[in-house]
Design an enzyme around this catalytic site. Structure first.
Site: not given
Ligand code: CO
Length: 207
Positions: A42, A44, A46, A98, A101
């Site tokens: 992803c 993302d 993080r 994750h 998400c």
């Molecule tokens: Co995500």
């Protein structure tokens, strides 16, 4: 005009640190790219791929998008897979989702503006395919977590159906596709036990 000077300062410090540790670092790195792993994760912020698996530059080939989608109709994702498998000869493809998400969560919400709206359809389709299982869970948190896992499984299956992967397997090449999930709350990865190397066995994962 200089923009974002703090990032350039970070970069100079990082490069200097590498050279201080190992004067030949960049020379060696640009001489050869031979990662063993392709990471499909992803976008993302993080979930920084290299950091969470402790791999250095040169060790992980990475493709990231919203919700770690792998669609064979997506020339971007397919080109990454083809190059990683055929040119770089990676031994492992890791699809890593994750929990928490936001892309996956959007599958539970209303319509968004395009093109994100169309992208969220990937997760809506997974949700639809597993509606009964998801509806049986006690609350939204559990359904969201489970959909994050089911999405990984759907993308692993999608990778495994590509000609790039099936033709490698047909030629007896060792290539294992894995499905993992990352937990933001403790920084730990979990193997979803989806690993397949084309031999019909699952969960072994290979070396
Ligand atoms: Co995500």
């Amino acid at each position: 005009m200089r923009h974002l000077p703090e990032l350039f300062a970070n970069n100079r410090a990082w490069a200097a640190g590498r050279v201080a540790e190992d004067p030949a670092y960049f020379r060696r790195l640009c001489g050869l790219q031979a990662p063993r792993y392709l990471w499909i994760g992803c976008a993302d912020s993080r979930v920084p791929a290299n950091q969470i698996v402790g791999l250095e530059p040169g060790e992980l080939f990475v493709h990231r998008n919203v919700g770690n989608v792998f669609d064979p109709a997506d020339a971007n994702a397919m080109s990454v897979l083809q190059y990683a498998v055929e040119a770089l000869d990676v031994a492992h493809v890791i699809v890593c989702g994750h929990y928490e998400c936001g892309g996956v969560q959007a599958a539970f919400g209303g319509a968004l503006k395009p093109p994100l709206e169309g992208w969220i359809d990937y997760f809506r389709r997974v949700r639809e395919a597993h509606r009964r299982e998801l509806d049986a869970l006690p609350g939204h948190e559990e359904r969201w977590r489970r959909l994050c896992e089911l999405n990984v499984a759907a993308q692993v299956a999608s990778v495994c159906r590509t000609d790039v992967v099936t033709s490698m397997w047909a030629r007896g090449k060792r290539l294992t596709v894995h499905g993992w999930i990352y937990d933001l709350t403790d920084g730990l990865l979990r193997d979803l036990d989806l690993s397949t190397d084309g031999s019909g066995s699952r969960g072994s994962g290979g070396a």
